[in-house]
Design a protein around this motif. Structure first.
Motif, PDB file in Angstrom:
ATOM      1  N   GLU A  40      17.433  56.418  28.349  1.00 46.11           N
ATOM      2  CA  GLU A  40      16.234  57.119  28.793  1.00 46.11           C
ATOM      3  C   GLU A  40      15.282  56.256  29.608  1.00 46.11           C
ATOM      4  N   LEU A  75      13.961  52.369  34.701  1.00 42.87           N
ATOM      5  CA  LEU A  75      15.371  52.535  34.358  1.00 42.87           C
ATOM      6  C   LEU A  75      16.114  51.220  34.551  1.00 42.87           C
ATOM      7  N   PHE A  99      10.723  54.243  38.900  1.00 44.57           N
ATOM      8  CA  PHE A  99      10.886  55.518  39.575  1.00 44.57           C
ATOM      9  C   PHE A  99       9.716  56.435  39.219  1.00 44.57           C
ATOM     10  N   HIS A 100       9.494  57.429  40.061  1.00 46.05           N
ATOM     11  CA  HIS A 100       8.554  58.484  39.716  1.00 46.05           C
ATOM     12  C   HIS A 100       9.190  59.428  38.698  1.00 46.05           C
ATOM     13  N   GLU A 101       8.355  60.265  38.114  1.00 50.18           N
ATOM     14  CA  GLU A 101       8.822  61.223  37.107  1.00 50.18           C
ATOM     15  C   GLU A 101       9.938  62.119  37.643  1.00 50.18           C
ATOM     16  N   ASP A 102       9.886  62.461  38.930  1.00 51.40           N
ATOM     17  CA  ASP A 102      10.888  63.357  39.505  1.00 51.40           C
ATOM     18  C   ASP A 102      12.141  62.631  39.995  1.00 51.40           C
ATOM     19  N   GLY A 103      12.240  61.335  39.710  1.00 49.04           N
ATOM     20  CA  GLY A 103      13.427  60.575  40.066  1.00 49.04           C
ATOM     21  C   GLY A 103      13.352  59.816  41.375  1.00 49.04           C
ATOM     22  N   ARG A 104      12.290  60.007  42.160  1.00 57.10           N
ATOM     23  CA  ARG A 104      12.143  59.267  43.411  1.00 57.10           C
ATOM     24  C   ARG A 104      11.855  57.786  43.137  1.00 57.10           C
TER      25      ARG A 104
END
Length: 443
Positions: A40, A75, A99-104
């Motif tokens: 996670e 991550l 990373f940002h919350e949206d995966g970027r």
């Protein structure tokens, strides 16, 4: 997770990412939480990768109060767990990136800045092959003045520079043996080590590899390891650009070549001069130096190293087999034809340094411009364009130079400029001794 299964003696772990200054920012936790972090990740505020050299928030940063100081998601990198042999208790480190919350990817993460450049090479069917040479001093900082530590073998302090001296290496055999064993355990490809020109100064070469991200990881981890291991042996190891006024500074030279899709070196023309592609890459590197100097000399002390006749470049030029030039093309077998970028100090963030060097080389290939003629003789006495010679000028050039914007994301440029301007204000309040104390261990 297999690393921890193979090492059941490890009871605690560290998770960390590199901030803009190359400082490891992270957390300690029991090893039983390792699987959760691997699956996670973990969370830090985005602003944690944009702290000043003291570890303080940047004034008026858009990452802090203006936005509510939001979290990023950290991550694991491809590296996985590595041991931390400089600690007393068996411990492992898990390198992370943000990373940002949206995966970027978070643009303020220096590792992502290098990853962007590597992807640009890959999209063109190219692979940079990279090696670094790291210089550092062993220092006794227990008194009022810095001194070379006494040799564990003789108890004597080495009073002179001993370039390529086996005696100097043998005097530190126990520490150097521990250093190589730590590199092997951490999968850092340490190669040749030599005694350098300063009191207690050494240089180690890390092997060429076709993975620029791993090369940066290796340099970052090596710096953490050497500083920690030296303290375990009772002295300091420092990558500070210029710890002694009267002796050479610490550099971090970078060698690179570029492979095409077939695995052939695009710099190799079968002879000593190299290809058009080599000259174009050189031209890109030279063009980027004025705006990128801050990446290679990021701290106030960095500019004490960049002075004439001190084994560090000052003029923006290139040459064949000439160590006074900023960009050197070494001699050797044509298949190994490469570029050596000699500007960076040992105090750099390796991710930003390699992003600046490789990004500039790629820009040079794209522009296909010719560099000026290579120099001969000493660069120090020639009429050449000069690198920024002070911190403030370097910050201003970095903030405004079009090549900087071509190499790095806008957010990272903004964050780094704000960081360095804050550090410059606060550093002016310190005495010279306080400045040495600040940089000795941190960089």
């Amino acid at each position: 997770m297999s690393f921890l299964l193979d090492h059941p003696e490890i009871r605690t772990i560290r998770v960390a990412a590199a901030d803009l200054n190359g400082q490891a920012r992270g957390k300690r936790m029991p090893a039983r939480f390792a699987d959760k972090v691997l699956q996670e990740g973990t969370r830090f505020p985005l602003s944690v990768l944009n702290l000043d050299i003291w570890g303080e928030d940047i004034d008026d940063s858009p990452l802090v109060f203006a936005s509510g100081d939001p979290d990023g998601v950290l991550l694991p990198t491809e590296r996985g767990f590595v041991p931390m042999p400089w600690l007393e208790a068996p411990t492992a480190l898990l390198p992370l990136w943000m990373f940002h919350e949206d995966g970027r990817p978070f643009d303020g993460d220096p590792r992502h800045a290098l990853a962007r450049i590597v992807r640009a090479f890959t999209e063109r069917g190219l692979t940079p092959v990279v090696a670094t040479e790291l210089e550092f001093y062993m220092i006794d900082d227990s008194g009022k003045t810095l001194r070379v530590p006494p040799s564990p073998r003789s108890g004597k302090r080495r009073q002179g520079a001993e370039i390529l001296s086996l005696r100097a290496l043998d005097a530190w055999d126990v520490f150097i043996t521990d250093l190589y064993e730590a590199c092997e355990a951490m999968e850092i490809p340490a190669e040749t080590m030599i005694s350098e020109a300063g009191l207690g100064q050494f240089e180690i070469n890390l092997t060429h590899q076709p993975d620029a991200l791993k090369a940066a990881d290796d340099a970052w981890l090596f710096k953490l390891m050497v500083k920690g291991l030296a303290r375990r042996h009772g002295f300091a190891a420092s990558f500070m650009a210029k710890p002694y006024e009267d002796y050479s500074g610490n550099g971090m030279h970078t060698h690179f070549s570029i492979l095409d899709r077939d695995g052939d070196n695009i710099f190799d023309d079968g002879g000593p001069k190299g290809t058009d592609a080599l000259r174009h890459a050189v031209a890109g590197c030279l063009k980027a130096i004025p705006g990128s100097t801050l990446l290679f000399a990021p701290h106030g002390n960095s500019y004490d190293r960049l002075v004439p006749d001190a084994h560090a470049p000052t003029g923006i030029c290139w040459a064949y087999e000439n160590r006074t030039a900023a960009i050197r093309v070494p001699a050797g077998a044509p298949a190994a034809r490469r570029i050596e970028h000699r500007v960076a100090g040992g105090d750099v963030n390796p991710y930003l340094m390699l992003a600046g060097i490789l990004g500039a080389a790629l820009a040079g290939l794209e522009d296909a411009q010719e560099p000026p003629a290579p120099i001969t003789g000493s660069a120090y006495g020639q009429d050449l364009p000069q690198m920024p010679s002070d911190w403030g000028t370097a910050i201003d050039r970095f903030a405004s130079d079009p090549m900087t914007a071509r190499l790095l994301p806008e957010g990272l440029i903004r964050n780094l400029v704000a960081t360095k301007r804050q550090e410059m204000r606060y550093l002016a309040e310190l005495t010279p001794q306080e400045q040495v104390d600040l940089y000795l261990d941190t960089v």
